[in-house]
Design a protein around this motif. Structure first.
Motif, PDB file in Angstrom:
ATOM      1  N   ASP A  76      -2.217  -7.808  -2.892  1.00  8.25           N
ATOM      2  CA  ASP A  76      -1.876  -6.546  -2.248  1.00  8.25           C
ATOM      3  C   ASP A  76      -3.137  -5.965  -1.606  1.00  8.25           C
ATOM      4  O   ASP A  76      -4.147  -5.744  -2.277  1.00  8.25           O
ATOM      5  CB  ASP A  76      -1.309  -5.591  -3.298  1.00  8.25           C
ATOM      6  N   ASN A  77      -3.129  -5.724  -0.301  1.00  7.81           N
ATOM      7  CA  ASN A  77      -4.310  -5.224   0.422  1.00  7.81           C
ATOM      8  C   ASN A  77      -4.724  -3.824  -0.004  1.00  7.81           C
ATOM      9  O   ASN A  77      -5.869  -3.423   0.217  1.00  7.81           O
ATOM     10  CB  ASN A  77      -4.068  -5.252   1.926  1.00  7.81           C
ATOM     11  N   THR A  78      -3.852  -3.070  -0.613  1.00  7.60           N
ATOM     12  CA  THR A  78      -4.229  -1.719  -1.048  1.00  7.60           C
ATOM     13  C   THR A  78      -5.216  -1.761  -2.209  1.00  7.60           C
ATOM     14  O   THR A  78      -5.806  -0.747  -2.544  1.00  7.60           O
ATOM     15  CB  THR A  78      -2.987  -0.914  -1.461  1.00  7.60           C
ATOM     16  N   TRP A  80      -8.046  -3.100  -2.094  1.00  8.59           N
ATOM     17  CA  TRP A  80      -9.398  -3.081  -1.547  1.00  8.59           C
ATOM     18  C   TRP A  80      -9.614  -1.973  -0.516  1.00  8.59           C
ATOM     19  O   TRP A  80     -10.521  -2.030   0.281  1.00  8.59           O
ATOM     20  CB  TRP A  80      -9.709  -4.428  -0.897  1.00  8.59           C
ATOM     21  N   THR A  81      -8.826  -0.954  -0.525  1.00  6.99           N
ATOM     22  CA  THR A  81      -8.973   0.101   0.488  1.00  6.99           C
ATOM     23  C   THR A  81     -10.209   0.966   0.265  1.00  6.99           C
ATOM     24  O   THR A  81     -10.735   1.546   1.201  1.00  6.99           O
ATOM     25  CB  THR A  81      -7.728   1.010   0.503  1.00  6.99           C
ATOM     26  N   ASP A  82     -10.704   1.056  -0.948  1.00  6.44           N
ATOM     27  CA  ASP A  82     -11.837   1.942  -1.224  1.00  6.44           C
ATOM     28  C   ASP A  82     -13.154   1.182  -1.365  1.00  6.44           C
ATOM     29  O   ASP A  82     -14.125   1.702  -1.884  1.00  6.44           O
ATOM     30  CB  ASP A  82     -11.569   2.753  -2.488  1.00  6.44           C
TER      31      ASP A  82
END
Length: 96
Positions: A76-78, A80-82
Motif C-alpha cells: 500500500d503506497n500510503t 510511505w507518504t510521510d
C-alpha cells in the motif's frame, strides 16, 4: 559431562586431527599408501562420530527457522507518504 558435551569435545579433537593430517599431507604428499590410509582412517572416524551423534539420545537437532512467505502483491503506497525517498534526497532539495 553430558553426552552432548562429550560429542562436542570429540568433534573438536577430530577437527584438530584433520588440520594435522592436512599439514602432514603437505609435507609427505598425498600419493603414498601410508598417507592415504591415515586420511581414510580420519574420514572413517568422522563418519563414525556423525553416526554416534545421530544415535545419541536427548540431543536436539538444530531446527531450521520457519519460512515466511512474502506476497507478490504490491504494498500500500500510503505506508510511505510521510518519508523521503532514501538515497534520492528530499523532493524539495537538489543534489550538489
Amino acid at each position: 559431562m553430558s553426552v552432548h558435551d562429550e560429542l562436542t569435545s570429540v568433534q573438536r579433537c577430530l577437527d584438530d586431527l584433520f588440520r594435522s593430517v592436512g599439514r602432514l599431507e603437505n609435507q609427505f604428499g598425498s600419493g603414498g599408501l601410508e598417507m592415504r590410509r591415515v586420511k581414510a582412517d580420519a574420514d572413517r572416524l568422522r563418519e563414525s562420530v556423525a553416526l554416534l551423534r545421530d544415535a545419541a539420545p536427548g540431543i536436539e537437532r538444530p531446527r531450521r527457522p520457519d519460512l515466511v512467505s512474502i506476497p507478490d502483491t504490491p504494498y500500500d503506497n500510503t505506508l510511505w507518504t510521510d518519508s523521503d525517498d532514501e538515497g534520492l534526497g528530499a523532493h524539495d532539495r537538489h543534489a550538489p
